[in-house]
Design an enzyme around this catalytic site. Structure first.
Site, PDB file in Angstrom:
ATOM      1  N   PHE A 122      47.430  38.713  34.048  1.00 32.60           N
ATOM      2  CA  PHE A 122      46.576  37.989  34.995  1.00 32.60           C
ATOM      3  C   PHE A 122      45.126  38.216  34.600  1.00 32.60           C
ATOM      4  O   PHE A 122      44.666  39.359  34.523  1.00 32.60           O
ATOM      5  CB  PHE A 122      46.794  38.449  36.439  1.00 32.60           C
ATOM      6  N   ASP A 207      40.880  43.593  29.157  1.00 30.66           N
ATOM      7  CA  ASP A 207      40.574  43.239  30.542  1.00 30.66           C
ATOM      8  C   ASP A 207      40.735  44.498  31.393  1.00 30.66           C
ATOM      9  O   ASP A 207      41.852  44.910  31.706  1.00 30.66           O
ATOM     10  CB  ASP A 207      41.531  42.128  30.992  1.00 30.66           C
ATOM     11  N   LYS A 236      35.804  44.024  40.072  1.00 29.78           N
ATOM     12  CA  LYS A 236      36.446  44.798  41.135  1.00 29.78           C
ATOM     13  C   LYS A 236      35.678  46.064  41.528  1.00 29.78           C
ATOM     14  O   LYS A 236      34.680  45.997  42.222  1.00 29.78           O
ATOM     15  CB  LYS A 236      37.900  45.092  40.766  1.00 29.78           C
TER      16      LYS A 236
END
Length: 385
Positions: A122, A207, A236
Site C-alpha cells: 500500500f 516507503d 504519518k
C-alpha cells in the site's frame, strides 16, 4: 443526513479529546487507543512538547509558500539527513504525496519508467501511488492506472530475479507491509533486493510512511536490515497528527529536483515544521528508541505465548510496536468486541489484527490491552494446551 461523501466505514465513536494512549468520546467513555490515528500519533494524543511548539508557531507565522526560505525546513531536513543515509529532503503534506514525488524523481533521474512493487503493498490513493499499490481492491473502478508497474510476491527472491531488467527505474517496497497484513521483509530478501538494484542500476525506494519515525524501535525500519535506500518516503508519525510528508534522497539525485521540477504549495509550512521538529527531538533519543524495542519485544513474546495456548492464532508478526496477529477466522467481529471493551485496534486484511499503540504507551496499558485481547481471542478459540 451527512453532507460528507461516505468514503469511510466509520465506527460510530465520536472522540472529543485525547491524552497519551487514551481517547475520550462525547459520552465520556475512555478508550485505550492502539490505533494511534493509524500509526500517526506516535507520541500519543496532545503530546505537551508538540502542542507547545505549535502554539508558539501559531502566533508567529503559518504560511508564506516555498518562494521564501523557511528556516524550520532547514533544521528539520538536517535532522532527517543526519539520522539517515539521505542527503536532501523535500517536504509535502502526506504519504501519498511523498510517494508521488518518489515515483517522479525515480523516473526523471533514471530516464526509465518501469517500477516494481509488491502484491499486498500500500503506497497511497492518488493515481500514481495507487498504481504502485499491489491491491486490486484499491484499483477497482478507476479505469487504466499509470502504466509500467509490476507487482511481485513479497519476499520472493526468484520472482524478483526473473522480472528484473535494465528497463526498471526503481523497486518500491515497504520494510513491513502494514495494510498487507503486518508482514516483515526477510533479511535474505533485503540483501537480494539491494543487490538487484545495484546490478540493474535502478533505484531503491523504501516507503517508511507507516514504519518510520520510531515505530519499529529505530528511527527508520530499514536500519534493521542490510538495506541502503536511494529514496525514503515519510509521513504519518512525522508530525504526530499534523499533516506533513517528506521525501529523502541521496546526493546523486539532487540535480533532478531543481526549481520548477516539483513542488507543493503547503509543503514544509512553518506550522508543520514546528510539529516535526518537536517530534524529532523526542524520537531521535536513543533511550526512547530502546524503550520502544523493549515494549515491542515484551508484547510480541506475550502474544506468542498466548498463541501456543490457542489454535485461533496462526502467527504473531511484527517489529517494535507494529504488530500483527493472524487468526484462523476473520477478525472483524473480534475487533468490534474489543471496541465494546474500550480497546481500539485495526485490521490488516480479513484475518489479521493490527496493533499500533502510541510509542509512549505505558507498561500497565500494554498489560491491560494484552488481557483484553486474550479474553476476546479465547472466546473465539479452542484451547490447544
Amino acid at each position: 443526513m451527512s453532507a460528507l461523501f461516505p468514503t469511510y466505514a466509520r465506527w460510530g465513536i465520536h472522540p472529543v479529546k485525547g491524552q497519551g494512549a487514551e481517547l475520550v468520546d462525547a459520552s465520556g467513555t475512555t478508550y485505550l487507543d492502539f490505533v494511534a490515528g493509524i500509526a500517526v500519533c506516535n507520541l500519543g494524543h496532545c503530546h505537551p512538547k508538540v502542542n507547545q511548539a505549535l502554539k508558539d508557531q501559531v502566533d508567529k507565522l503559518w504560511h508564506v509558500s516555498n518562494l521564501f526560505e523557511i528556516e524550520q525546513q532547514e533544521k528539520v531536513a538536517k535532522c532527517l539527513t543526519d539520522n539517515s543515509v539521505a542527503d536532501y529532503a523535500f517536504f509535502c503534506n502526506s504519504g501519498a504525496e511523498a510517494n508521488e514525488a518518489a515515483i517522479k524523481l525515480a523516473r526523471k533521474a533514471t530516464g526509465k519508467h518501469k517500477i516494481v512493487s509488491f502484491q499486498k503493498s500500500f503506497h497511497g490513493r492518488t493515481l500514481g501511488s495507487m498504481s504502485a499499490t499491489g491491491q486490486e481492491k484499491v484499483h477497482e473502478g478507476y479505469g487504466p492506472l499509470l502504466p509500467e508497474f509490476t507487482y511481485l510476491p513479497f519476499n520472493d527472491e526468484e520472482a524478483l530475479t526473473k522480472t528484473m531488467s535494465e528497463d526498471v527505474a526503481a523497486i518500491m517496497v515497504e520494510v513491513i507491509q502494514g495494510e498487507g497484513g503486518v508482514v516483515p521483509m526477510t533479511p535474505s530478501f533485503a540483501r537480494h533486493i539491494r543487490s538487484i538494484c545495484d546490478k540493474y542500476n535502478c533505484l531503491l525506494i523504501i516507503d517508511e510512511v507507516q514504519t518510520g519515525i520510531g515505530r519499529t524501535g529505530t528511527l527508520f525500519a530499514y536500519e534493521q536490515y542490510d538495506l541502503v535506500p536511494d529514496i525514503i518516503t515519510l509521513a504519518k508519525g512525522l508530525g504526530n497528527g499534523f499533516p506533513v510528508g517528506a521525501l529523502l534522497g541521496q546526493e546523486s539525485l539532487v540535480d533532478y529536483f531543481q526549481p520548477g521540477s516539483h513542488g507543493s504549495t503547503f509543503g514544509g509550512n512553518p506550522l508543520a515544521m514546528a510539529a516535526v521538529n518537536a517530534v524529532l527531538e523526542e524520537v531521535t533519543n536513543d533511550s526512547f528508541l530502546q524503550s520502544i524495542k523493549e515494549k515491542g519485544e515484551w508484547l510480541i513474546k506475550q502474544l506468542i505465548e498466548l498463541s501456543n495456548e490457542l489454535d485461533e492464532i496462526v502467527e504473531v508478526r511484527g517489529i517494535g510496536l507494529m504488530i500483527g496477529i493472524e487468526c484462523k477466522h476473520e477478525v472483524g467481529p473480534m475487533i468490534a468486541s474489543l471496541r465494546e471493551k474500550h480497546l481500539l485496534v485495526l485490521q490488516a486484511g480479513p484475518n489479521v489484527m493490527r496493533l499500533l499503540p502510541p510509542l509512549i504507551v505505558k507498561e500497565e496499558q500494554l498489560k491491560q490491552a494484552l488481557q483484553l485481547i486474550s479474553n476476546v481471542l479465547k472466546a473465539n478459540a479452542t484451547v490447544v494446551k
